[in-house]
Design an enzyme around this catalytic site. Structure first.
Site, mmCIF file in Angstrom:
data_model
loop_
_atom_site.group_PDB
_atom_site.id
_atom_site.type_symbol
_atom_site.label_atom_id
_atom_site.label_comp_id
_atom_site.label_asym_id
_atom_site.label_seq_id
_atom_site.Cartn_x
_atom_site.Cartn_y
_atom_site.Cartn_z
ATOM 1 N N ARG A 25 -19.769 -8.883 -9.735
ATOM 2 C CA ARG A 25 -19.272 -10.186 -10.174
ATOM 3 C C ARG A 25 -20.383 -11.207 -10.014
ATOM 4 N NH1 ARG A 25 -13.536 -12.225 -8.042
ATOM 5 N NH2 ARG A 25 -14.305 -11.611 -6.006
ATOM 6 N N TYR A 76 0.836 -1.203 0.000
ATOM 7 C CA TYR A 76 0.000 0.000 0.000
ATOM 8 C C TYR A 76 0.874 1.257 0.000
ATOM 9 C CZ TYR A 76 -4.304 2.595 0.919
ATOM 10 O OH TYR A 76 -5.380 3.436 0.816
HETATM 11 N N1 LIG Z 1 -8.829 5.396 -3.089
HETATM 12 C C1 LIG Z 1 -9.493 5.570 -1.943
HETATM 13 O O1 LIG Z 1 -9.489 6.625 -1.315
HETATM 14 C C2 LIG Z 1 -10.279 4.424 -1.407
HETATM 15 C C3 LIG Z 1 -11.121 4.586 -0.301
HETATM 16 C C4 LIG Z 1 -11.906 3.500 0.109
HETATM 17 C C5 LIG Z 1 -11.793 2.284 -0.552
HETATM 18 N N2 LIG Z 1 -10.906 2.181 -1.585
HETATM 19 C C6 LIG Z 1 -10.770 0.936 -2.354
HETATM 20 O O2 LIG Z 1 -12.036 0.621 -2.875
HETATM 21 C C7 LIG Z 1 -12.146 -0.777 -3.012
HETATM 22 C C8 LIG Z 1 -13.418 -1.211 -2.300
HETATM 23 O O3 LIG Z 1 -13.263 -1.007 -0.893
HETATM 24 P P1 LIG Z 1 -14.398 -1.522 0.093
HETATM 25 O O4 LIG Z 1 -13.949 -1.369 1.489
HETATM 26 O O5 LIG Z 1 -15.657 -0.904 -0.326
HETATM 27 O O6 LIG Z 1 -14.351 -3.062 -0.327
HETATM 28 P P2 LIG Z 1 -15.210 -4.308 0.122
HETATM 29 O O7 LIG Z 1 -16.458 -3.880 0.778
HETATM 30 O O8 LIG Z 1 -14.280 -5.239 0.802
HETATM 31 O O9 LIG Z 1 -15.587 -4.936 -1.306
HETATM 32 C C9 LIG Z 1 -14.610 -5.408 -2.180
HETATM 33 C C10 LIG Z 1 -15.220 -5.433 -3.574
HETATM 34 O O10 LIG Z 1 -14.241 -5.839 -4.524
HETATM 35 C C11 LIG Z 1 -14.816 -6.852 -5.359
HETATM 36 N N3 LIG Z 1 -13.743 -7.720 -5.834
HETATM 37 C C12 LIG Z 1 -12.743 -8.257 -5.128
HETATM 38 N N4 LIG Z 1 -11.919 -8.960 -5.913
HETATM 39 C C13 LIG Z 1 -12.426 -8.854 -7.163
HETATM 40 C C14 LIG Z 1 -12.032 -9.354 -8.429
HETATM 41 N N5 LIG Z 1 -10.922 -10.102 -8.564
HETATM 42 N N6 LIG Z 1 -12.776 -9.058 -9.504
HETATM 43 C C15 LIG Z 1 -13.907 -8.312 -9.381
HETATM 44 N N7 LIG Z 1 -14.334 -7.803 -8.199
HETATM 45 C C16 LIG Z 1 -13.596 -8.083 -7.115
HETATM 46 C C17 LIG Z 1 -15.783 -7.577 -4.444
HETATM 47 O O11 LIG Z 1 -16.698 -8.270 -5.230
HETATM 48 P P3 LIG Z 1 -17.246 -9.710 -4.797
HETATM 49 O O12 LIG Z 1 -18.308 -9.460 -3.755
HETATM 50 O O13 LIG Z 1 -17.774 -10.251 -6.052
HETATM 51 O O14 LIG Z 1 -16.088 -10.471 -4.218
HETATM 52 C C18 LIG Z 1 -16.404 -6.383 -3.722
HETATM 53 O O15 LIG Z 1 -17.347 -5.756 -4.535
HETATM 54 C C19 LIG Z 1 -10.867 -1.364 -2.435
HETATM 55 O O16 LIG Z 1 -9.956 -1.543 -3.488
HETATM 56 C C20 LIG Z 1 -10.376 -0.260 -1.532
HETATM 57 O O17 LIG Z 1 -8.995 -0.311 -1.294
HETATM 58 C C21 LIG Z 1 -10.165 3.203 -2.022
#
Ligand SMILES: NC(=O)c1ccc[n+]([C@@H]2O[C@H](COP(=O)([O-])OP(=O)(O)OC[C@H]3O[C@@H](n4cnc5c(N)ncnc54)[C@H](OP(=O)(O)O)[C@@H]3O)[C@@H](O)[C@H]2O)c1
Length: 366
Positions: A203, A81
């Site tokens: 997905r 990260y």
């Molecule tokens: N840039 C920023 O400021 C920021 C802030 C917050 C979050 N984020 C990022 O946003 C993303 C989501 O965070 P979250 O906390 O909301 O996550 P989360 O609730 O844990 O959900 C993860 C998501 O990713 C999908 N996923 C995982 N592996 C996948 C793959 N190989 N192909 C397709 N879909 C996949 C999951 O789908 P399934 O249910 O189908 O497994 C689910 O929809 C993460 O990457 C996180 O690091 C970034």
């Protein structure tokens, strides 16, 4: 799941009455970067954090009520990260805690207040902490636990991306992938509140009945259209969306990257913007040159940590937090469902948080 929720409610009732004393304090720590299941261990930190320890004038003793396990916490421990804490480090970046005791010069916090970390990477996977007042943000302790514990990361991310990109107006359309992620669920609801249509990519589940259940749960939250990653390549499915009166999206929110993002990007309307904020597929982001050039598309990135750093103490930060708290308290915004695990069952919790087919946000509770 019902059993989990009941357990959580029971825990909440006891947590609101603080213990008068505690014998031991623990943290989930790692000494090396690597697989969280291998490098994270429960460490007794009572020698540095205890109720009897005198506080410096600006210090606050807090007790964690719950902490989330977010994808970025996993990546931080893996050492992949953008934030690399010096080791040994305590896991976690988000959580809600209760103030137990304050130093003599602490003015804005008092026992029983609820607080969240004001700075990233503070290490929230712990039972207690002694920290300075400036490192904590007071929150409304009438928020329910699922909203309070998840207030710091995903709601501001969804909020900012919708406010700051694409210059959206009611009736405009947003396409997003990872739509059942915590961010995705908040995007669906905020779009509904603000009058934007959404196309939500998920997905497919191995069992089609589970996919249908997922589609319905997102529609219940306010999603206008839900499609699978495969549907994105199916002209017939996508044409039905356009012929239903939904315009081409102005904004695409991408947390998956890889082919999924490439396909979302293709559907953007003229001058549309794709905001990439994650890469859950662990695949690179590849953009098709044709639409990029001929539609004047924009591709940019967003990191809420950077936004918060740049806006700390500014009115837009306070306004966003207040708006989100109000939306949660008024019941207009539902926090993504939480899946509680006891602190000592952290390995099971990490396994659940990293398993495919997300069912909710895994949280650690005392
Ligand atoms: N840039 C920023 O400021 C920021 C802030 C917050 C979050 N984020 C990022 O946003 C993303 C989501 O965070 P979250 O906390 O909301 O996550 P989360 O609730 O844990 O959900 C993860 C998501 O990713 C999908 N996923 C995982 N592996 C996948 C793959 N190989 N192909 C397709 N879909 C996949 C999951 O789908 P399934 O249910 O189908 O497994 C689910 O929809 C993460 O990457 C996180 O690091 C970034």
């Amino acid at each position: 799941m019902i059993k989990n929720s009941l357990r959580l409610m029971a825990q909440l009732r006891t947590i609101k009455t603080p213990p008068m004393a505690f014998n031991s304090t623990y943290a989930l720590m790692y000494k090396n970067y690597g697989d969280p299941l291998e490098v994270v261990e429960k460490v007794d930190v009572t020698s540095s954090v205890s109720l009897d320890k005198p506080l410096e004038p600006n210090q606050v003793l807090i007790q964690y009520i719950a902490s989330t396990i977010n994808p970025s916490d996993i990546n931080t421990i893996q050492g992949t990260y953008a934030i690399k804490p010096s080791l040994p480090a305590v896991g976690g970046n988000e959580g809600v805690a209760k103030v137990l005791k304050t130093g003599s010069q602490v003015t804005n916090l008092k026992p029983e207040d609820w607080v969240i970390p004001a700075r990233p990477g503070s290490g929230t996977w712990r039972t207690h902490a002694i920290t300075s007042e400036g490192d904590l943000m007071l929150i409304d302790n009438e928020l329910d636990l699922p909203a309070a514990v998840q207030l710091n990361v995903n709601p501001p991310t969804a909020y900012r991306m919708l406010k700051d990109y694409g210059n959206l107006k009611p009736g405009d359309c947003v396409i997003q992938n990872g739509s059942n992620s915590a961010v995705g669920l908040l995007v669906i609801q905020l779009c509904k509140i603000w009058g934007y249509k959404t196309i939500n990519v998920v997905r497919a589940r191995p069992d089609p009945k589970e996919t249908e259940k997922l589609f319905n749960s997102l529609k219940d939250l306010g999603a206008d259209h839900v499609v699978t990653e495969d549907d994105l390549r199916n002209r017939e499915v996508m044409d039905k969306i356009w012929s239903s009166g939904t315009p081409k999206p102005i904004l695409a929110l991408n947390c998956i990257s890889g082919e999924n993002a490439t396909n979302c990007f293709r559907y953007l309307g003229d001058n549309g913007v794709m905001v990439t904020y994650g890469a859950m597929s662990k695949k690179p982001l590849t953009l098709p040159a044709g639409p990029f050039i001929f539609k004047h598309l924009i591709s940019t990135g967003f990191w809420v940590t950077k936004w918060k750093k740049e806006h700390a103490g500014k009115p837009e930060y306070t306004e966003m937090t207040q708006n989100l708290v109000n939306l949660f308290k008024e019941g207009k915004l539902q926090a993504p469902k939480v899946i509680p695990f006891k602190f000592e069952d952290y390995k099971e919790a990490i396994r659940k948080a990293t398993a495919p087919y997300v069912e909710g946000k895994v949280i650690l509770t005392p």
